[in-house]
Design a protein around this motif. Structure first.
Motif, PDB file in Angstrom:
ATOM      1  N   ASP A  44       0.849  -1.189   0.000  1.00  0.00           N
ATOM      2  CA  ASP A  44       0.000   0.000   0.000  1.00  0.00           C
ATOM      3  C   ASP A  44       0.882   1.236   0.000  1.00  0.00           C
ATOM      4  O   ASP A  44       1.117   1.854   1.017  1.00  0.00           O
ATOM      5  N   GLN A  45       1.372   1.601  -1.185  1.00  0.00           N
ATOM      6  CA  GLN A  45       2.314   2.721  -1.257  1.00  0.00           C
ATOM      7  C   GLN A  45       1.582   3.933  -1.768  1.00  0.00           C
ATOM      8  O   GLN A  45       1.708   4.308  -2.939  1.00  0.00           O
ATOM      9  N   GLN A  46       0.818   4.581  -0.935  1.00  0.00           N
ATOM     10  CA  GLN A  46       0.065   5.747  -1.345  1.00  0.00           C
ATOM     11  C   GLN A  46       0.960   6.956  -1.536  1.00  0.00           C
ATOM     12  O   GLN A  46       0.598   7.893  -2.253  1.00  0.00           O
ATOM     13  N   VAL A  47       2.091   6.964  -0.857  1.00  0.00           N
ATOM     14  CA  VAL A  47       3.052   8.059  -0.969  1.00  0.00           C
ATOM     15  C   VAL A  47       4.402   7.433  -1.324  1.00  0.00           C
ATOM     16  O   VAL A  47       4.876   6.553  -0.617  1.00  0.00           O
ATOM     17  N   PHE A  53      11.387  13.091   4.519  1.00  0.00           N
ATOM     18  CA  PHE A  53      10.166  12.332   4.322  1.00  0.00           C
ATOM     19  C   PHE A  53       9.062  13.243   3.813  1.00  0.00           C
ATOM     20  O   PHE A  53       8.834  14.322   4.361  1.00  0.00           O
ATOM     21  N   LYS A  91      -4.387  11.185  10.132  1.00  0.00           N
ATOM     22  CA  LYS A  91      -3.162  10.401  10.186  1.00  0.00           C
ATOM     23  C   LYS A  91      -2.273  10.799   9.021  1.00  0.00           C
ATOM     24  O   LYS A  91      -2.751  11.158   7.940  1.00  0.00           O
ATOM     25  N   LEU A  92      -0.975  10.763   9.244  1.00  0.00           N
ATOM     26  CA  LEU A  92      -0.021  11.062   8.200  1.00  0.00           C
ATOM     27  C   LEU A  92       0.435   9.760   7.552  1.00  0.00           C
ATOM     28  O   LEU A  92       0.752   8.785   8.231  1.00  0.00           O
ATOM     29  N   PHE A 116       3.339   8.368   5.274  1.00  0.00           N
ATOM     30  CA  PHE A 116       4.695   8.760   4.932  1.00  0.00           C
ATOM     31  C   PHE A 116       5.216   8.019   3.712  1.00  0.00           C
ATOM     32  O   PHE A 116       4.856   6.866   3.449  1.00  0.00           O
ATOM     33  N   GLY A 117       6.108   8.687   2.985  1.00  0.00           N
ATOM     34  CA  GLY A 117       6.901   8.011   1.976  1.00  0.00           C
ATOM     35  C   GLY A 117       8.087   7.321   2.631  1.00  0.00           C
ATOM     36  O   GLY A 117       8.272   7.392   3.854  1.00  0.00           O
ATOM     37  N   THR A 118       8.891   6.669   1.817  1.00  0.00           N
ATOM     38  CA  THR A 118      10.012   5.888   2.334  1.00  0.00           C
ATOM     39  C   THR A 118      11.243   6.727   2.627  1.00  0.00           C
ATOM     40  O   THR A 118      12.191   6.235   3.220  1.00  0.00           O
TER      41      THR A 118
END
Lengths: 114, 114
Positions: free
Chosen positions: A1-4, A89, A101-102, A104-106
């Motif tokens: 689930d990579q939304q960002v 980030f 809620k935040l 975050f990217g990787t």
């Protein structure tokens, strides 16, 4: 689930030059975006944010650009300084949808060399 | 400048033991959060807390986790029976009233489960 997503794990820039860090998102409900800076063994430190109603926000050496149609944002640091070396980030939230809620990217590790 | 504080900075525990991670949010903030970052992975949302109740929780936040604001200053995360995969950095964050204000993060607690 990579939304960002932050597709560049690392970036190396010479002192005084511009650093450009990129971030892509997939969720159209995101309406607020933030950049955090993180040093090892410390918590994320807030840098700059932008609401989805804007396309640019500037604070000193830091500018964030938002391209909603491309679902893309970027952080520009000008001029880059050695003290900027850290992990950056990108984060997003959908506050208008009753969630704060935040997500975050990787992260992108920025190294600024003299 | 006000800041979020967390104790301990490092907690080592045996699998199956209970741990309590403590946080003191910024004093006038009303919204409180826990996030975690497993080594090498991104920061993940665990739970948000407002007006003495959980407002949102992630799939990670199962029955082994609980949060509490036992007095006017502390905000705690309890893990009842720790597992090896609970090893991570745990970050507390807080923000004030406006939905689009940034969340301020503490320095984190490194939890090591053996």
């Amino acid at each position: 689930d990579q939304q960002v997503k932050q597709n560049s794990p690392s970036l190396s820039v010479q002192e005084g030059r511009i650093s450009i860090l990129n971030c892509d998102y997939t969720n159209s409900m995101f309406d607020y975006f933030l950049w955090y800076k993180k040093y090892p063994a410390e918590g994320p430190t807030f840098l700059i944010s932008i609401s989805s109603i804007k396309d640019k926000n500037e604070d000193g050496r830091f500018t964030v650009f938002l391209n909603k149609s491309a679902k893309h944002l970027s952080l520009h640091i000008v001029p880059s300084q050695p003290g900027d070396s850290a992990v950056y980030f990108c984060a997003a939230s959908a506050g208008s949808y009753n969630t704060d809620k935040l997500i975050f990217g990787t992260g992108t590790r920025l190294q600024v060399f003299p | 400048e006000p800041e979020v504080t967390q104790t301990p900075s490092h907690q080592v525990t045996q699998m199956g033991q209970e741990v309590i991670l403590r946080c003191v949010p910024i004093s006038n903030h009303l919204y409180f959060y826990w996030y975690r970052q497993i080594l090498g992975q991104k920061v993940e949302f665990l739970v948000s807390f407002y007006n003495n109740e959980i407002s949102e929780k992630s799939e990670i936040f199962d029955d082994q986790f609980s949060v509490e604001r036992p007095d006017g200053s502390n905000f705690t995360l309890k893990i009842r029976s720790t597992k090896l995969e609970d090893s991570a950095m745990y970050f507390c964050a807080s923000r004030d009233r406006a939905i689009h204000n940034e969340q301020f993060f503490g320095p984190g607690t490194r939890l090591t489960v053996l």
